[in-house]
Design an enzyme around this catalytic site. Structure first.
Site, PDB file in Angstrom:
ATOM      1  N   LYS A   1      48.457  32.784  98.818  1.00  8.84           N
ATOM      2  CA  LYS A   1      48.347  31.754  99.871  1.00  8.84           C
ATOM      3  C   LYS A   1      49.164  32.155 101.094  1.00  8.84           C
ATOM      4  O   LYS A   1      49.138  31.494 102.124  1.00  8.84           O
ATOM      5  CB  LYS A   1      48.808  30.406  99.340  1.00  8.84           C
TER       6      LYS A   1
ATOM      7  N   ASP B   1      57.719  23.049  94.152  1.00 10.23           N
ATOM      8  CA  ASP B   1      56.474  23.812  94.210  1.00 10.23           C
ATOM      9  C   ASP B   1      56.214  24.089  95.691  1.00 10.23           C
ATOM     10  O   ASP B   1      55.802  23.203  96.438  1.00 10.23           O
ATOM     11  CB  ASP B   1      55.362  22.980  93.579  1.00 10.23           C
TER      12      ASP B   1
ATOM     13  N   CYS C   1      42.331  20.202  92.296  1.00  9.39           N
ATOM     14  CA  CYS C   1      43.298  20.293  91.187  1.00  9.39           C
ATOM     15  C   CYS C   1      44.377  19.217  91.321  1.00  9.39           C
ATOM     16  O   CYS C   1      45.574  19.484  91.082  1.00  9.39           O
ATOM     17  CB  CYS C   1      43.956  21.677  91.120  1.00  9.39           C
TER      18      CYS C   1
ATOM     19  N   HIS D   1      49.900  19.107  92.204  1.00  7.60           N
ATOM     20  CA  HIS D   1      48.803  19.972  91.769  1.00  7.60           C
ATOM     21  C   HIS D   1      48.855  20.031  90.237  1.00  7.60           C
ATOM     22  O   HIS D   1      49.927  19.898  89.638  1.00  7.60           O
ATOM     23  CB  HIS D   1      49.041  21.363  92.365  1.00  7.60           C
TER      24      HIS D   1
ATOM     25  N   GLN E   1      52.273  25.345  99.014  1.00 11.96           N
ATOM     26  CA  GLN E   1      51.659  24.959 100.294  1.00 11.96           C
ATOM     27  C   GLN E   1      52.687  24.827 101.415  1.00 11.96           C
ATOM     28  O   GLN E   1      52.325  24.430 102.528  1.00 11.96           O
ATOM     29  CB  GLN E   1      50.907  23.621 100.143  1.00 11.96           C
TER      30      GLN E   1
END
Ligand code: PLP
Length: 411
Positions: free
Chosen positions: A231, A205, A369, A128, A208
């Site tokens: 999220k 990261d 993104c 991202h 997600q």
């Protein structure tokens, strides 16, 4: 048939999300954009409004009961996060504005103060922008080099290229745990072990991954892990940076201000120990309380049950979508989280998004993104349908029907 966890009736959990009782373009909402941001259960909304109604005060500084109550709620949330991601200590949990700020914090605090021109950071092409631009800024500021690991045509990382990317100048591996476009779950435990064999720390990261699956940072053994509350069914504007304590103790502060100091004069400042060193100024107290409520909501369901539910939805959706003539899935490797990207022959993703919107279906269409990844697949954009714990098979049926409608309208 969906294989529901025996204890959890996911269909009934929909009632916990007030917004899902609303309409979109006059139709019942089919929300398939949880990768952009998940909807909020009543439990989160109530925890935040209760705080403002009953317990509101600033934290860490009051000598009165209300402030003590607010401080206890805030610090208890640190403990809740620690247990959720299985950190060793709550001192390893720093509250930040989100994934983006967590990555910027590491780049600017650790990278800018300790690295030199020619030092290298390993990224992947599926990152991202929030795990590209902070390192690009550092490249502009001090001259580091970015090394980018490619992906295969089905959306898996090229692990051989990763193994060969290390040099004596490698200072950090910064990679996504799960891709927000392809859904690919990367083999982060193995990748961390490889990095550590070169004495290189790893930043994951988790934006997600955390909403879709159980995460255990000690088991992965990563050095840093970041994610965003919004999220994860929590509020916007708040997120988490996990960092191993021994690294945190050695890192300089990122921002200066109140609450992150021990003593201040115009000639000399000493900093707070622990996570407060990185939490300058009055934090998003209500956001932190909302994040803790979201985690407790998920813990009552169990992240394994959420994962199983979304995997069952994937098993239902992938063959149904693949069967639509002219539809191409982008990212077919497994394991993957409930994030499905696709393109259609002769129809622009934005046109599909518009047709779906008119059918009450919320998806995202665009570059997500992740412009370098779009370029890798020679695409300007994709349509992305992403799942949350509230989604059901009948919503996938509606998605398939709406795509077929788009085909009829545009072909
Ligand atoms: N990383 C990934 C993989 C994401 O999907 C996102 C958001 O879409 C981010 C980082 C950025 O998260 P935030 O905007 O909450 O900081």
């Amino acid at each position: 048939m969906m294989m529901l966890d025996k204890k959890t009736d996911f269909a009934s959990l929909r009632c916990d999300f007030p917004i899902l009782q609303e309409t979109n373009r006059g139709k019942p909402i089919i929300y398939l954009d949880s990768a952009a941001s998940a909807q909020k259960p009543r439990q989160v909304i109530t925890a935040m409004s209760d705080f403002y109604y009953q317990d509101y005060a600033n934290i860490h500084r009051g000598i009165y009961e209300l402030s003590e109550r607010a401080t206890a709620l805030y610090e208890n949330a640190r403990l809740v996060v620690k247990e959720f991601i299985h950190a060793k200590k709550s001192e390893e949990i720093i509250f930040v504005r989100g994934t983006t700020e967590g990555i910027n914090l590491i780049a600017q605090s650790l990278g800018r103060s300790r690295w030199q021109a020619g030092d290298e950071v390993i990224l992947t092409i599926m990152e991202h922008h929030s795990n590209i631009v902070p390192w690009y800024l550092l490249k502009e500021q001090i001259g580091i080099e970015l090394k980018v690991i490619p992906v295969t045509d089905d959306g898996a990382l090229d692990i051989e290229a990763y193994q060969n990317a290390f040099t004596p100048r490698t200072k950090m591996v910064a990679i996504t745990h799960a891709s927000n476009v392809l859904g690919t779950i990367n083999p982060v435990k193995e990748m961390t072990a490889i990095a550590h064999s070169h004495h290189v720390p790893v930043l994951l990261d988790g934006a997600q991954a955390v909403p879709h699956m159980p995460v255990n940072v000690q088991d992965i053994d990563c050095d840093f892990y970041v994610f965003s509350a919004h999220k994860l069914y929590g509020p916007t504007g708040i997120g988490v940076l996990y960092a191993k304590e021994e690294i945190l103790l050695d890192m300089p502060p990122y921002q200066g201000g109140g609450d992150m100091i021990e003593t201040v004069s115009f000639d000399h400042v000493t900093f707070a120990k622990g996570p407060q060193k990185f939490e300058a100024g009055t934090p998003d107290i209500a956001g932190v309380i909302g994040l803790a409520a979201a985690i407790q909501y998920l813990q009552a369901i169990s992240m394994q049950a959420v994962f199983d539910h979304e995997q069952a939805l994937l098993d239902y959706a992938l063959p149904a979508l693949s069967a639509i003539p002219g539809l191409r899935l982008i990212g077919t490797t497994i394991p993957k989280v409930g994030v499905i990207s696709f393109v259609m022959e002769n129809i622009h993703p934005h046109d599909i998004g518009t047709v779906l919107d008119h059918e009450g279906i919320a998806v995202r269409a665009g570059h997500h993104c992740a412009m370098p990844l779009m370029q890798r697949f020679h695409l300007p954009a994709t349509v992305r349908a992403s799942f949350g714990l509230y989604n059901q098979e009948n919503e996938i049926d509606a998605l398939v029907a709406a795509i077929q409608l788009a085909k009829r309208l545009f072909n």
